[in-house]
Write an enzyme that holds these catalytic residues in place. Sequence first.
Site, PDB file in Angstrom:
ATOM      1  N   CYS A  83      -9.910   1.276  10.843  1.00 44.87           N
ATOM      2  CA  CYS A  83      -9.900   2.241   9.859  1.00 44.87           C
ATOM      3  C   CYS A  83     -11.196   2.391   9.332  1.00 44.87           C
ATOM      4  O   CYS A  83     -12.155   3.290   9.754  1.00 44.87           O
ATOM      5  CB  CYS A  83      -8.781   1.634   8.989  1.00 44.87           C
ATOM      6  SG  CYS A  83      -8.156   3.015   7.946  1.00 44.87           S
ATOM      7  N   HIS A 178      -4.569  -0.162  11.823  1.00 42.64           N
ATOM      8  CA  HIS A 178      -4.627  -1.560  11.598  1.00 42.64           C
ATOM      9  C   HIS A 178      -3.988  -2.450  12.503  1.00 42.64           C
ATOM     10  O   HIS A 178      -2.784  -2.930  11.999  1.00 42.64           O
ATOM     11  CB  HIS A 178      -4.467  -1.542   9.859  1.00 42.64           C
ATOM     12  CG  HIS A 178      -5.214  -0.920   9.008  1.00 42.64           C
ATOM     13  ND1 HIS A 178      -6.245  -1.507   8.339  1.00 42.64           N
ATOM     14  CD2 HIS A 178      -5.041   0.301   8.508  1.00 42.64           C
ATOM     15  CE1 HIS A 178      -6.529  -0.830   7.478  1.00 42.64           C
ATOM     16  NE2 HIS A 178      -6.199   0.350   7.680  1.00 42.64           N
ATOM     17  N   GLU A 180      -4.242  -5.422  12.573  1.00 37.27           N
ATOM     18  CA  GLU A 180      -4.508  -6.874  12.075  1.00 37.27           C
ATOM     19  C   GLU A 180      -3.225  -7.027  11.094  1.00 37.27           C
ATOM     20  O   GLU A 180      -2.845  -8.257  10.686  1.00 37.27           O
ATOM     21  CB  GLU A 180      -5.764  -7.094  11.440  1.00 37.27           C
ATOM     22  CG  GLU A 180      -5.820  -6.404  10.092  1.00 37.27           C
ATOM     23  CD  GLU A 180      -6.452  -4.841  10.525  1.00 37.27           C
ATOM     24  OE1 GLU A 180      -6.754  -4.352   9.364  1.00 37.27           O
ATOM     25  OE2 GLU A 180      -6.586  -4.232  11.378  1.00 37.27           O
TER      26      GLU A 180
END
Length: 200
Positions: A83, A178, A180
């Site tokens: 991002c 994202h 994560e």
Amino acid sequence: MVTTTPRVGVLALQGDVREHVRVLTDLGAEVTRIRRPEELAAVDGLVLPGGESSVIDKLSRAFGMREPVREAIADGMPVYGTCAGLILLADRITDGIEGQQTFGGLDVTVRRNAFGSQVDSFEVDLDIPALGGSPVHAVFIRAPLVEQSGEGVERLATLDDGRVVAVRQGSLLGTSFHPEVTGEHRFHALFLDMVRERVR
């Protein structure tokens, strides 16, 4: 065969640092939060987290990190940006705030907040042949978009309409979304493979 534990850092000036640290640690890496040039010099790979790209840019200059990161990229250090991290890796950005700079390295033009504001966040499953297996569940939060890319840039993932949301060029990897935050570890595993390849 002995496998070296990858020594990697997460740029810890702003953004979702903790989430990246957790994923990388779960994958067996030795992880350091990076705020100073001497900490960067002690790792073999770097993650640029999601957050606010203009804030990370300003803080990187305030902390004396801008040039060391640029030099590490130029020297071939594997770097993964998610991002805002993708924006920071881009050679060119559109819709940046006045005076906004990037670390550069990726031969791409990236548009900030290409999908709108926080309320326009969305999730989608992406087929990513380079990762194999099941589709990647991708979360887009005030996400950027790769609008143009040079010949040396591999397009890893696109939306159904063809817009590019994940790229790789040499030792640099970037995603608009994202991984994560969704428990998706394959991009981080790919990044760690890039680190191992470089230090072998």
